[in-house]
Structure formats: C-alpha cells, structure tokens
Design a protein around this motif. Sequence first.
Motif, PDB file in Angstrom:
ATOM      1  N   ALA A 122       1.961  -2.396 -11.857  1.00 13.63           N
ATOM      2  CA  ALA A 122       0.918  -1.778 -12.737  1.00 13.63           C
ATOM      3  C   ALA A 122      -0.213  -1.118 -12.067  1.00 13.63           C
ATOM      4  O   ALA A 122      -0.896  -0.426 -12.592  1.00 13.63           O
ATOM      5  N   ALA A 123      -0.189  -1.129 -10.565  1.00 13.66           N
ATOM      6  CA  ALA A 123      -1.124  -0.354  -9.874  1.00 13.66           C
ATOM      7  C   ALA A 123      -0.278   0.083  -8.702  1.00 13.66           C
ATOM      8  O   ALA A 123       0.638  -0.622  -8.023  1.00 13.66           O
ATOM      9  N   PRO A 124      -0.483   1.704  -8.234  1.00  9.78           N
ATOM     10  CA  PRO A 124       0.305   2.036  -7.044  1.00  9.78           C
ATOM     11  C   PRO A 124       0.088   1.519  -5.517  1.00  9.78           C
ATOM     12  O   PRO A 124       0.735   1.666  -4.777  1.00  9.78           O
ATOM     13  N   LEU A 125      -1.114   1.146  -5.572  1.00  8.58           N
ATOM     14  CA  LEU A 125      -2.060   0.856  -4.528  1.00  8.58           C
ATOM     15  C   LEU A 125      -2.720  -0.159  -4.797  1.00  8.58           C
ATOM     16  O   LEU A 125      -3.258  -0.597  -5.943  1.00  8.58           O
ATOM     17  N   GLY A 126      -2.948  -1.371  -3.650  1.00  4.99           N
ATOM     18  CA  GLY A 126      -3.960  -2.277  -3.771  1.00  4.99           C
ATOM     19  C   GLY A 126      -4.439  -2.663  -2.623  1.00  4.99           C
ATOM     20  O   GLY A 126      -3.664  -2.325  -1.147  1.00  4.99           O
ATOM     21  N   ILE A 127      -5.342  -3.523  -2.402  1.00  2.00           N
ATOM     22  CA  ILE A 127      -5.916  -4.076  -1.026  1.00  2.00           C
ATOM     23  C   ILE A 127      -5.969  -5.592  -1.041  1.00  2.00           C
ATOM     24  O   ILE A 127      -6.480  -6.233  -2.103  1.00  2.00           O
ATOM     25  N   VAL A 128      -5.443  -6.278  -0.095  1.00  2.96           N
ATOM     26  CA  VAL A 128      -5.157  -7.625  -0.276  1.00  2.96           C
ATOM     27  C   VAL A 128      -5.299  -7.984   1.502  1.00  2.96           C
ATOM     28  O   VAL A 128      -5.411  -7.300   2.290  1.00  2.96           O
ATOM     29  N   TYR A 129      -5.040  -9.219   1.646  1.00  2.00           N
ATOM     30  CA  TYR A 129      -5.061  -9.808   3.028  1.00  2.00           C
ATOM     31  C   TYR A 129      -3.586  -9.384   3.490  1.00  2.00           C
ATOM     32  O   TYR A 129      -2.758  -9.297   2.919  1.00  2.00           O
ATOM     33  N   ALA A 130      -3.564  -9.262   4.805  1.00  2.00           N
ATOM     34  CA  ALA A 130      -2.107  -9.179   5.621  1.00  2.00           C
ATOM     35  C   ALA A 130      -1.354 -10.244   5.196  1.00  2.00           C
ATOM     36  O   ALA A 130      -0.080 -10.090   5.047  1.00  2.00           O
ATOM     37  N   THR A 131      -1.731 -11.617   5.181  1.00  2.00           N
ATOM     38  CA  THR A 131      -1.065 -12.686   4.874  1.00  2.00           C
ATOM     39  C   THR A 131      -0.506 -12.812   3.410  1.00  2.00           C
ATOM     40  O   THR A 131       0.423 -13.120   3.141  1.00  2.00           O
ATOM     41  N   ASP A 132      -1.065 -11.931   2.492  1.00  2.00           N
ATOM     42  CA  ASP A 132      -0.751 -12.069   0.913  1.00  2.00           C
ATOM     43  C   ASP A 132       0.639 -10.931   1.058  1.00  2.00           C
ATOM     44  O   ASP A 132       1.475 -11.063   0.335  1.00  2.00           O
ATOM     45  N   ALA A 133       0.401  -9.989   1.733  1.00  2.00           N
ATOM     46  CA  ALA A 133       1.443  -8.856   1.772  1.00  2.00           C
ATOM     47  C   ALA A 133       2.712  -9.564   2.423  1.00  2.00           C
ATOM     48  O   ALA A 133       3.745  -9.279   2.097  1.00  2.00           O
ATOM     49  N   ARG A 134       2.358 -10.247   3.534  1.00  2.00           N
ATOM     50  CA  ARG A 134       3.714 -11.012   3.986  1.00  2.00           C
ATOM     51  C   ARG A 134       4.366 -11.827   3.456  1.00  2.00           C
ATOM     52  O   ARG A 134       5.508 -12.078   3.369  1.00  2.00           O
ATOM     53  N   ALA A 135       3.478 -12.402   2.300  1.00  2.00           N
ATOM     54  CA  ALA A 135       4.074 -13.707   1.388  1.00  2.00           C
ATOM     55  C   ALA A 135       4.848 -12.824   0.308  1.00  2.00           C
ATOM     56  O   ALA A 135       5.725 -13.712  -0.403  1.00  2.00           O
ATOM     57  N   SER A 136       4.793 -11.687   0.003  1.00  2.00           N
ATOM     58  CA  SER A 136       5.660 -10.926  -0.954  1.00  2.00           C
ATOM     59  C   SER A 136       6.617 -10.216  -0.485  1.00  2.00           C
ATOM     60  O   SER A 136       6.361  -9.227   0.229  1.00  2.00           O
ATOM     61  N   LYS A 137       7.723 -10.152  -1.158  1.00  2.00           N
ATOM     62  CA  LYS A 137       8.972  -9.188  -0.723  1.00  2.00           C
ATOM     63  C   LYS A 137       8.980  -7.835  -1.835  1.00  2.00           C
ATOM     64  O   LYS A 137       9.619  -6.950  -1.495  1.00  2.00           O
TER      65      LYS A 137
END
Length: 254
Positions: free
Chosen positions: A184-199
């Motif tokens: 739904a969005a081409p880019l987002g800003i999150v914590y590094a740990t959130d990115a790590r938790a998602s494949k």
Amino acid sequence: MARFLHLFALLFALLLTPAAIAQERGPVVLAAASLQESLTEAANAWAAKGHAKPVLSFAASSALARQVIAGAPADLFLSADEPWMDAVAKAGMLRAGTRATLLGNRLVLIAPAASRTKLTIARGFPLARALGTGRLALADPDAVPAGKYAKAALSRLGVWTGVVAKVAPAENVRAALALVERGAAPLGIVYATDARASKAVRVAGTFPATSHPPIRYPVALLKASRHKDAAAFRTFLFSKQGRAIFARHGFSAP
C-alpha cells in the motif's frame, strides 16, 4: 478515542474475568508495539522458570501512556521513548526508583521485499523522487515515538517539507510496517527491529544515528502494581538471559 476506550475496556475485562480470578496470572505489561516478538520470547522464558506468564499488551507508547494515566490496571510500562515515560512520571504513576533504560534501536527506510529501491540517507537525499506518486508509511509523527523520530530525522536532513504531503500516518509502527508489507506504500520508516521481524520488506536505507534523538526504551514499575512477580520480571529483562533475547531480535544496549 474509540480505540483508546476499547483498549482500556479490554484491560479491565482481562483482569475481571472468572478465569483470571480463578487462577494466578502473571504481571500485566504494557509495551511498545515494536517489542512484540522479543518481549513475548522473554515472557515465555520467564514462564519456563516456573512463574506465571506475564500478560502482554502491545500498542503505540502514546496510547499506552494515556491508558496508564487514565488508571488502566497494569504492573509495568515499556515505552519506545523517554517523553511518554516522562508523561506517566509527571502524572505520579511510576514506582519510585524503578525507571531505567532497557534498550536501544535504529531507524530505517523500508521497501517491499521485491523492490530494488536503495537510498543513501544523507542531507537532501532524493526521498520525494523515490516515492513518486506513492505514500510514505510511518507511525503518527505527532504522537507515536517511531513517527516522531522519523519526522525529526527527515527534518534534520532537510527533506521533511518535500514529503509531508505524501505521509500515510499509522496508529503505531507495526501498522506502518504493514502498509509496506502489503504494497500500500512503496516506502516506510520503521525501527530496524521491525524490518528484521518481517520477510515481506527489505531495508532500503539506514538513518544516521545523529539525524534524530537517541532511540531509547525505558521501563518502570507502575505505582499501582501489586503483583508479586512484577519487580522480579523487570529484573529478568535486564539479566544476561533477558538481554540476549533482545539482542537476538536486533535491539542494542542503550
């Protein structure tokens, strides 16, 4: 407001159900949404030692702080920033001498896993061009810690005014993550740990630590806590085993 009242009601219902009264429950822990996997693992490890498993409730730190100030029954509060813990302290809701910083984190730019977008994040970097006609997913920049950190970083790097109209604000950092996960969005800003938790996402860039206030997670016992295990569980989070769990999920020492 409706969501806040719903969460508040759920907490009361949790404590008042016959099942909860009939058997011992663990301490109630209100924790920032970004701690879901790591704190759940820590709670399971604590329960494996023979203790009652802590009852975990995850949401934006802003929503949780407001619940505490409104009198929601809980034993510990883990915030994703210092200001919301400050607000709870100012309201006189913290147990004296129990506030301490538990964890640190990093801020990253994410894209869907199949995306080839890669940006070097520095002053004036071409974020607006990379977004094109798409939206930038981030937690509410006016209240939620992850969104506030993101706004601070983009402002310091001189690109906030160019993308503010493209922001898709979410109720918490995991909701922002979900927007990118489902495309739904081409880019987002999150914590590094959130990115790590998602494949379903990949890191498209990492924000310099100097571009935003330090990301710190304070924890404290609440003054109204009466659970016999609350203080011990807090101590466990700071133990060697507890810190190892958080490190496995990508969190840093504060």
